[in-house]
Design an enzyme around this catalytic site. Structure first.
Site, PDB file in Angstrom:
ATOM      1  N   GLU A  48       0.866  80.565  13.180  1.00 13.25           N
ATOM      2  CA  GLU A  48      -0.158  80.430  12.141  1.00 13.25           C
ATOM      3  C   GLU A  48       0.304  79.478  11.048  1.00 13.25           C
ATOM      4  OE1 GLU A  48      -0.904  84.375  10.755  1.00 13.25           O
ATOM      5  OE2 GLU A  48      -2.115  84.913  12.493  1.00 13.25           O
ATOM      6  N   CYS A  52       1.107  76.072   4.119  1.00 10.84           N
ATOM      7  CA  CYS A  52       2.116  77.081   4.430  1.00 10.84           C
ATOM      8  C   CYS A  52       2.328  77.032   5.938  1.00 10.84           C
ATOM      9  CB  CYS A  52       1.629  78.458   3.993  1.00 10.84           C
ATOM     10  SG  CYS A  52       2.775  79.789   4.403  1.00 10.84           S
ATOM     11  N   CYS A 103       9.743  86.150  14.710  1.00  9.87           N
ATOM     12  CA  CYS A 103      10.852  86.064  13.756  1.00  9.87           C
ATOM     13  C   CYS A 103      12.023  86.877  14.274  1.00  9.87           C
ATOM     14  CB  CYS A 103      10.421  86.587  12.384  1.00  9.87           C
ATOM     15  SG  CYS A 103      11.652  86.314  11.078  1.00  9.87           S
ATOM     16  N   CYS A 135      12.497  92.359   8.479  1.00 13.34           N
ATOM     17  CA  CYS A 135      11.967  92.833   7.198  1.00 13.34           C
ATOM     18  C   CYS A 135      10.862  93.859   7.462  1.00 13.34           C
ATOM     19  CB  CYS A 135      11.428  91.660   6.387  1.00 13.34           C
ATOM     20  SG  CYS A 135      12.654  90.365   6.084  1.00 13.34           S
ATOM     21  N   CYS A 137       6.969  93.157   6.675  1.00 14.19           N
ATOM     22  CA  CYS A 137       6.375  91.900   7.131  1.00 14.19           C
ATOM     23  C   CYS A 137       5.706  92.047   8.488  1.00 14.19           C
ATOM     24  CB  CYS A 137       7.472  90.829   7.199  1.00 14.19           C
ATOM     25  SG  CYS A 137       6.908  89.262   7.887  1.00 14.19           S
ATOM     26  N   CYS A 187       0.572  84.849   5.516  1.00 17.17           N
ATOM     27  CA  CYS A 187       1.480  83.702   5.410  1.00 17.17           C
ATOM     28  C   CYS A 187       2.895  84.220   5.513  1.00 17.17           C
ATOM     29  CB  CYS A 187       1.237  82.977   4.086  1.00 17.17           C
ATOM     30  SG  CYS A 187       1.792  81.270   4.073  1.00 17.17           S
TER      31      CYS A 187
END
Length: 347
Positions: A94, A107, A114, A118, A121, A339
């Site tokens: 994205e 962004c 990832c 976290c 997130c 984002c």
């Protein structure tokens, strides 16, 4: 057995020139094709109108252009545009266009998924599939520049690496993409208009300083208390605050560039006086500013937006200590314009 064609944008200009010489053509033909690939943003070899049909066929026989495709685009009532970008291997990342009255910010993502964990997130819930190539990062920026010109009649003004992934875990490709974005042969943007955001990979912050980068640094901090930081961002056990502090002091000594701390205040997690005092203390180590981020919950779990009073308490304490603090409101709520690390954010 047919070998897989190489993505032509993995070649340098010199390698392209060498290819043409090796195939009985003039070296300058490489310059022409390079311009088409980058500054003219050609998606297909047939777009290269000042190159002969024979040359285009030769390129077609030897190479591919693995250009991204904006699979779906959503526009928010506040002007935010969210792109679901399909890569050549059908994976999706994205990118988000965030407009204000005076500028347009892209962004962009640096990884598919990832590698960090976290807890707050949405992207962290997706396992890391792979790093993005430099051209895939570049294409996201070019696509948003085109959308900015189409919808807002102005070119893209700023870029933040705050989308999917940890940029410093894909450092070589991010650096190559920024080189291309800032090159006159690419998009020609100023590096001072680019911000790379990290969750705090200390050794790579030092490497950036040694590499004398010209772009800006943001750190997703969220707590200056070790136990709380480790709880909300478990990977930080490998990157403790003492190491982060040392890396940021090294960064500022080498670059003289202020650090921006991205900081979400959550109810019952870091909305107390102890957390405020710890952040104020941490901010005094290097010149900095703080962006207090409005959180967009990803579920009904432990991470919920703190009260306005808690946000105000942070601002009062920071400003009392001469630390610049701003509240960043969530953007694109009606299209869930996530984002990266922080759900929705204004650049």
């Amino acid at each position: 057995m047919q070998t897989e064609k190489k993505d032509i944008r993995a070649l340098t200009k010199e390698q392209l020139r060498d290819f043409f010489v090796a195939n009985g053509d003039k070296a300058y033909r490489g310059n022409q094709v390079y311009e088409w690939l980058w500054s003219k943003r050609a998606h297909k070899f047939e777009d290269m109108t000042n190159v002969s049909k024979h040359t285009r066929e030769m390129l077609e026989a030897n190479f591919v252009i693995n250009h991204i495709k904006v699979d779906t685009m959503q526009r928010s009532s506040d002007g935010t545009v969210k792109n679901a970008v399909r890569l050549h291997d059908d994976l999706i990342v994205e990118s988000v266009l965030i407009p204000t009255e005076t500028r347009t910010t892209a962004c962009v993502s640096s990884q598919v998924g990832c590698s960090l964990d976290c807890n707050f997130c949405a992207t962290a819930r997706l396992k890391r599939m792979r790093n993005l190539n430099p051209d895939e990062i570049y294409d996201q920026v070019a696509a948003i520049d085109s959308e900015s010109r189409l919808y807002y009649n102005r070119p893209l003004s700023n870029i933040v690496f705050m989308g999917m992934g940890e940029p410093l875990m894909n450092y070589p490709n991010v650096m190559k993409a920024i080189d291309k974005i800032t090159s006159p042969e690419g998009l020609g943007m100023s590096p001072k208009r680019i911000t790379v955001s990290t969750s705090g990979v200390s050794k790579m912050i030092k490497k950036m300083a040694d590499d004398e980068v010209k772009f800006k640094l943001a750190v997703s901090l969220h707590s200056a208390i070790e136990e709380i930081r480790n709880e909300i961002m478990p990977f930080t056990k490998d990157f403790p605050l003492t190491g982060l502090r040392e890396a940021l002091e090294y960064w500022y000594k080498k670059t003289k560039s202020k650090v921006t701390y991205e900081y979400v205040v959550w109810k019952g997690i870091n909305d107390d006086k102890k957390s405020i005092d710890a952040l104020v203390k941490f901010c005094k180590y290097v010149p900095c500013k703080v962006n207090l981020i409005e959180y967009n919950p990803i579920d009904d779990g432990q991470f919920q937006q703190a009260s306005q009073e808690a946000i105000e308490n942070y601002i009062i304490a920071l400003e009392r200590n001469d630390i610049v603090a701003k509240v960043r409101r969530s953007r694109g709520k009606d299209i869930d314009a996530a984002c990266g690390q922080l759900a929705n954010k204004e650049a």
